[in-house]
Write a protein that holds these residues in place. Structure first.
Motif, PDB file in Angstrom:
ATOM      1  N   TYR A 149      -1.689   2.788 -14.012  1.00 41.95           N
ATOM      2  CA  TYR A 149      -1.569   1.335 -13.978  1.00 41.95           C
ATOM      3  C   TYR A 149      -1.225   0.823 -15.378  1.00 41.95           C
ATOM      4  CZ  TYR A 149      -2.732  -3.510 -12.980  1.00 41.95           C
ATOM      5  OH  TYR A 149      -2.678  -4.870 -12.819  1.00 41.95           O
ATOM      6  N   LEU A 150      -0.260  -0.063 -15.470  1.00 43.11           N
ATOM      7  CA  LEU A 150       0.241  -0.661 -16.709  1.00 43.11           C
ATOM      8  C   LEU A 150       0.930   0.345 -17.633  1.00 43.11           C
ATOM      9  CD1 LEU A 150      -2.511  -3.336 -17.585  1.00 43.11           C
ATOM     10  CD2 LEU A 150      -0.304  -3.660 -16.439  1.00 43.11           C
ATOM     11  N   ALA A 151       1.399   1.441 -17.065  1.00 45.05           N
ATOM     12  CA  ALA A 151       2.232   2.380 -17.824  1.00 45.05           C
ATOM     13  C   ALA A 151       3.692   2.148 -17.450  1.00 45.05           C
ATOM     14  CB  ALA A 151       1.824   3.812 -17.516  1.00 45.05           C
ATOM     15  N   ALA A 152       4.592   2.487 -18.375  1.00 41.48           N
ATOM     16  CA  ALA A 152       6.015   2.202 -18.160  1.00 41.48           C
ATOM     17  C   ALA A 152       6.872   3.344 -18.679  1.00 41.48           C
ATOM     18  CB  ALA A 152       6.401   0.911 -18.870  1.00 41.48           C
ATOM     19  N   PHE A 153       8.071   3.434 -18.148  1.00 40.76           N
ATOM     20  CA  PHE A 153       9.046   4.389 -18.683  1.00 40.76           C
ATOM     21  C   PHE A 153      10.437   3.797 -18.521  1.00 40.76           C
ATOM     22  CE2 PHE A 153       8.794   5.420 -14.204  1.00 40.76           C
ATOM     23  CZ  PHE A 153      10.113   5.667 -13.840  1.00 40.76           C
ATOM     24  N   GLN A 154      11.385   4.379 -19.236  1.00 42.09           N
ATOM     25  CA  GLN A 154      12.765   3.916 -19.128  1.00 42.09           C
ATOM     26  C   GLN A 154      13.609   4.991 -18.450  1.00 42.09           C
ATOM     27  OE1 GLN A 154      14.703   2.688 -22.802  1.00 42.09           O
ATOM     28  NE2 GLN A 154      15.722   1.075 -21.631  1.00 42.09           N
ATOM     29  N   ALA A 155      14.320   4.602 -17.414  1.00 40.45           N
ATOM     30  CA  ALA A 155      15.190   5.533 -16.691  1.00 40.45           C
ATOM     31  C   ALA A 155      16.494   5.733 -17.473  1.00 40.45           C
ATOM     32  CB  ALA A 155      15.476   4.985 -15.301  1.00 40.45           C
ATOM     33  N   ASP A 156      17.264   6.746 -17.058  1.00 36.08           N
ATOM     34  CA  ASP A 156      18.497   7.079 -17.772  1.00 36.08           C
ATOM     35  C   ASP A 156      19.510   5.937 -17.775  1.00 36.08           C
ATOM     36  OD1 ASP A 156      17.451   9.517 -18.358  1.00 36.08           O
ATOM     37  OD2 ASP A 156      18.409  10.555 -16.671  1.00 36.08           O
ATOM     38  N   SER A 182      17.135   1.180 -16.973  1.00 35.89           N
ATOM     39  CA  SER A 182      16.118   0.396 -16.257  1.00 35.89           C
ATOM     40  C   SER A 182      14.731   0.752 -16.782  1.00 35.89           C
ATOM     41  CB  SER A 182      16.165   0.693 -14.752  1.00 35.89           C
ATOM     42  OG  SER A 182      17.412   0.333 -14.211  1.00 35.89           O
ATOM     43  N   VAL A 183      13.901  -0.255 -16.877  1.00 34.57           N
ATOM     44  CA  VAL A 183      12.497  -0.044 -17.253  1.00 34.57           C
ATOM     45  C   VAL A 183      11.649  -0.185 -15.993  1.00 34.57           C
ATOM     46  CG1 VAL A 183      10.534  -1.016 -18.530  1.00 34.57           C
ATOM     47  CG2 VAL A 183      12.785  -0.846 -19.623  1.00 34.57           C
ATOM     48  N   VAL A 184      10.782   0.784 -15.776  1.00 31.61           N
ATOM     49  CA  VAL A 184       9.873   0.748 -14.624  1.00 31.61           C
ATOM     50  C   VAL A 184       8.456   0.634 -15.162  1.00 31.61           C
ATOM     51  CG1 VAL A 184       9.015   1.963 -12.591  1.00 31.61           C
ATOM     52  CG2 VAL A 184      11.436   2.136 -13.227  1.00 31.61           C
ATOM     53  N   LEU A 185       7.728  -0.356 -14.679  1.00 32.29           N
ATOM     54  CA  LEU A 185       6.360  -0.618 -15.120  1.00 32.29           C
ATOM     55  C   LEU A 185       5.469  -0.705 -13.893  1.00 32.29           C
ATOM     56  CD1 LEU A 185       4.092  -1.679 -17.032  1.00 32.29           C
ATOM     57  CD2 LEU A 185       5.172  -3.929 -16.891  1.00 32.29           C
ATOM     58  N   ARG A 186       4.387   0.043 -13.907  1.00 33.90           N
ATOM     59  CA  ARG A 186       3.458  -0.056 -12.781  1.00 33.90           C
ATOM     60  C   ARG A 186       2.554  -1.254 -13.015  1.00 33.90           C
ATOM     61  NH1 ARG A 186      -1.323   3.740 -10.608  1.00 33.90           N
ATOM     62  NH2 ARG A 186      -2.036   2.204  -9.103  1.00 33.90           N
ATOM     63  N   ALA A 187       2.827  -2.305 -12.290  1.00 35.74           N
ATOM     64  CA  ALA A 187       2.056  -3.543 -12.414  1.00 35.74           C
ATOM     65  C   ALA A 187       2.315  -4.392 -11.181  1.00 35.74           C
ATOM     66  CB  ALA A 187       2.465  -4.315 -13.669  1.00 35.74           C
ATOM     67  N   GLY A 188       1.332  -5.118 -10.767  1.00 31.88           N
ATOM     68  CA  GLY A 188       1.510  -5.998  -9.613  1.00 31.88           C
ATOM     69  C   GLY A 188       0.526  -7.137  -9.669  1.00 31.88           C
ATOM     70  N   PRO A 237       9.104  12.082  -7.364  1.00 29.84           N
ATOM     71  CA  PRO A 237       7.691  12.138  -6.949  1.00 29.84           C
ATOM     72  C   PRO A 237       6.730  11.968  -8.119  1.00 29.84           C
ATOM     73  CG  PRO A 237       8.946  13.864  -5.884  1.00 29.84           C
ATOM     74  CD  PRO A 237       9.862  13.246  -6.891  1.00 29.84           C
ATOM     75  N   GLY A 238       7.185  12.292  -9.328  1.00 32.07           N
ATOM     76  CA  GLY A 238       6.314  12.167 -10.494  1.00 32.07           C
ATOM     77  C   GLY A 238       5.813  10.752 -10.725  1.00 32.07           C
ATOM     78  N   ILE A 239       6.520   9.767 -10.160  1.00 39.35           N
ATOM     79  CA  ILE A 239       6.132   8.366 -10.383  1.00 39.35           C
ATOM     80  C   ILE A 239       4.773   8.063  -9.761  1.00 39.35           C
ATOM     81  CG2 ILE A 239       7.081   7.202  -8.342  1.00 39.35           C
ATOM     82  CD1 ILE A 239       8.386   5.207 -10.327  1.00 39.35           C
ATOM     83  N   ILE A 240       4.360   8.901  -8.821  1.00 37.12           N
ATOM     84  CA  ILE A 240       3.054   8.703  -8.183  1.00 37.12           C
ATOM     85  C   ILE A 240       1.933   8.795  -9.215  1.00 37.12           C
ATOM     86  CG2 ILE A 240       1.410   9.794  -6.580  1.00 37.12           C
ATOM     87  CD1 ILE A 240       3.819  10.400  -4.778  1.00 37.12           C
ATOM     88  N   GLY A 241       2.158   9.612 -10.249  1.00 37.99           N
ATOM     89  CA  GLY A 241       1.131   9.780 -11.274  1.00 37.99           C
ATOM     90  C   GLY A 241       1.189   8.744 -12.379  1.00 37.99           C
ATOM     91  N   LEU A 242       2.105   7.788 -12.273  1.00 30.65           N
ATOM     92  CA  LEU A 242       2.223   6.767 -13.327  1.00 30.65           C
ATOM     93  C   LEU A 242       0.970   5.882 -13.327  1.00 30.65           C
ATOM     94  CD1 LEU A 242       4.426   5.744 -15.401  1.00 30.65           C
ATOM     95  CD2 LEU A 242       4.949   3.970 -13.688  1.00 30.65           C
ATOM     96  N   PRO A 255       0.808  -1.226   0.000  1.00 33.61           N
ATOM     97  CA  PRO A 255       0.000   0.000   0.000  1.00 33.61           C
ATOM     98  C   PRO A 255       0.841   1.275   0.000  1.00 33.61           C
ATOM     99  CG  PRO A 255      -0.157  -1.153   2.103  1.00 33.61           C
ATOM    100  CD  PRO A 255       0.543  -2.076   1.165  1.00 33.61           C
ATOM    101  N   PHE A 256       2.120   1.161   0.370  1.00 34.97           N
ATOM    102  CA  PHE A 256       2.995   2.338   0.353  1.00 34.97           C
ATOM    103  C   PHE A 256       4.143   2.173  -0.655  1.00 34.97           C
ATOM    104  CE2 PHE A 256       0.721   2.348   4.326  1.00 34.97           C
ATOM    105  CZ  PHE A 256       0.270   3.663   4.398  1.00 34.97           C
ATOM    106  N   ALA A 257       3.960   1.291  -1.614  1.00 34.99           N
ATOM    107  CA  ALA A 257       4.995   1.073  -2.640  1.00 34.99           C
ATOM    108  C   ALA A 257       5.250   2.359  -3.419  1.00 34.99           C
ATOM    109  CB  ALA A 257       4.563  -0.043  -3.583  1.00 34.99           C
ATOM    110  N   TRP A 258       4.210   3.127  -3.688  1.00 38.04           N
ATOM    111  CA  TRP A 258       4.356   4.389  -4.433  1.00 38.04           C
ATOM    112  C   TRP A 258       5.262   5.373  -3.698  1.00 38.04           C
ATOM    113  CZ3 TRP A 258       2.820   8.388  -1.425  1.00 38.04           C
ATOM    114  CH2 TRP A 258       1.976   8.059  -0.341  1.00 38.04           C
ATOM    115  N   GLU A 259       5.187   5.363  -2.355  1.00 43.66           N
ATOM    116  CA  GLU A 259       6.001   6.305  -1.563  1.00 43.66           C
ATOM    117  C   GLU A 259       7.489   5.948  -1.682  1.00 43.66           C
ATOM    118  OE1 GLU A 259       4.602   6.723   2.458  1.00 43.66           O
ATOM    119  OE2 GLU A 259       6.425   7.778   3.089  1.00 43.66           O
TER     120      GLU A 259
END
Lengths: 98, 369
Positions: free
Chosen positions: B156-163, B166-172, B149-154, B137-141
């Motif tokens: 569900y099932l959206a993804a981005f690539q960090a510099d 690394s690929v970050v995907l909101r999924a669980g 902090p912008g990741i809070i607005g990601l 429940p606090f994974a976003w924090e």
């Protein structure tokens, strides 16, 4: 009521809820293809917060079901089609008992 | 994954011929970590394929029963069926920076690639990357501290690539907030350590597949290694939302359409049972057999057991009393939990002040009921 009567009653309400969701959210699927335990929001059937408002209106109009509109995605009775049917049947039972 | 990351698990489990951490501690402790705080996990059994050729999507579309029309940065839960309409692989398909990625479970990596795209050769990203999960429940924090902090607005099932690639995907798969981090092996250990360090303030714990899969059952999240291996087809598993019935071609689609046309004969159903029962045990109604147990999990915070059972129609409905052997069995609506994540609002709450989260009357946050 026999077991089969009660199963038929629940199936009938479930079919009406499936149809109400298809119409409220303008889904391009057959109502029967909405699985009863699939999540309604986010994953699963994939409704969004705008659909949720339309769904609330439809549920009140079709079933007299009133739910708080704030933070609608956290309303326990709106998680799946089955949880909506549970609520409709519970409301009906409460009304009969009143 | 080719580097050693994280602590040594107490138990391991083989999934798709890969050893994955099954448990680090007691199941109850690990489930509590997922349900109440933040859990970090390693997912070496998940195959990650990358396709450089544009034509790969068309090839996937011909095999996978799900509609794969996607925007860049968006993923979709998909399913690969066999000829009988039974699931072979549980997939996440999506684009990151215009590049097609598939995260898959259910078949060993080579077999999955061959089944998905026999005429394309994908890069097996999992060979030199490490896949981690952050759930709770606090994974976003935690993710906001780790990334921004912008990741809070990601969504569900959206993804981005960090510099750093690394690929970050909101999924669980737990019903709580969840993120996947696919990190190049050269930075994976640092990321794992940094997430643990940042997570100390959120009482983070490392969890294994036993707890994650327990949570997936409680939340009615499809598990290809559990109900996905029960012999049921996509219709019976309540996976119609992953099927595009308008598609003309995909493996297993003909079988699913035929089943749909003839009417659903049986369906996976959630059942509460006070006693421990086993897969294969018969479910009866008024003395007559109506189905069988598919999978079970104990209610780790209460009494009784959560049961997945396949029941004949019209018995496969919520709210009815049947029997499993000598024991009462009550069908119910899934999921079993009202997840804490439904009430935690990233814009408003934080773990340090978690007592301020408002729950419905009678809700017991520690049990989700």
């Amino acid at each position: 009521m026999t077991l089969m009567d009660r199963l038929t009653e629940r199936q009938g309400i479930l079919a009406r809820v499936q149809q109400a969701i298809v119409e409220a959210a303008f889904l391009e699927v057959e109502a029967d293809d909405l699985d009863p335990d699939a999540p309604l929001f986010g994953t699963g059937i994939g409704l969004d917060s705008i659909d949720a408002v339309e769904l609330l209106v439809a549920l009140e109009s079709h079933f007299g079901m009133r739910l708080q509109e704030d933070r609608v995605l956290a309303v326990p009775h709106l998680r799946t089609i089955n949880t909506i049917v549970d609520r409709i049947l519970a409301d009906a039972a409460a009304e009969e008992g009143a | 994954m080719s580097v050693h990351v994280g602590p040594e698990p107490a138990a391991r489990i083989a999934l798709d011929q890969v050893d994955a951490p099954a448990a680090y501690a007691d199941l109850v402790d690990e489930v509590s970590t997922i349900r109440d705080r933040v859990a970090l996990s390693l997912l070496p059994h998940v195959t990650v394929l990358h396709y450089a050729e544009d034509s790969a999507l068309d090839a996937l579309e011909e095999r996978v029963a799900t509609d794969l029309a996607l925007r860049d940065g968006q993923f979709r839960q998909a399913v690969l069926l066999d000829d009988e309409g039974k699931p072979l692989a549980d997939l996440l398909v999506g684009y990151v920076r215009g590049e097609l990625f598939v995260f898959g479970q259910g078949l060993p990596a080579e077999a999955l690639a061959q089944a998905l795209t026999p005429d394309h050769v994908p890069t097996h990203v999992h060979r030199d990357h490490t896949l981690m999960g952050v759930d709770g429940p606090f994974a976003w924090e935690l993710m906001a501290k780790w990334d921004s902090p912008g990741i809070i607005g990601l969504p569900y099932l959206a993804a981005f690539q960090a510099d750093d690639g690394s690929v970050v995907l909101r999924a669980g798969r737990t019903g709580e907030f969840g993120y996947l981090i696919l990190a190049p092996d050269e930075v994976a250990s640092d990321h794992f350590g940094r997430i643990l360090e940042l997570g100390e303030a959120l009482d983070i714990g490392v969890v294994g597949q036993d707890a994650l899969r327990h949570c997936s059952l409680e939340n009615w999240v499809f598990d290809i290694h559990r109900e996905g291996r029960s012999g049921l087809d996509a219709m019976e598993l309540q996976l119609r939302w992953r099927i595009d019935f308008f598609k003309e071609e995909a493996v297993g689609l003909e079988a699913v359409k035929a089943h749909r046309a003839s009417g659903l004969r049986r369906r996976l159903t959630a059942v509460d049972c006070p006693a421990q029962v086993s897969p294969g045990d018969a479910v009866t109604a008024e003395g007559a057999p109506i189905g069988a147990v598919v999978a079970t999990a104990p209610d780790v915070f209460g009494d009784g057991h959560r049961v997945l059972a396949v029941l004949d129609m019209p018995y496969a409905q919520s709210g009815f009393e049947y029997r499993i052997g000598e024991h009462p069995a009550h069908t119910r609506s899934a999921p079993w939990l009202l997840n804490r994540s439904l009430f935690v609002q990233p814009q408003k709450h934080e773990y340090a002040y978690r007592d301020e989260v408002e729950y419905p009357e009678g809700y017991r946050p520690s049990t989700g009921g």
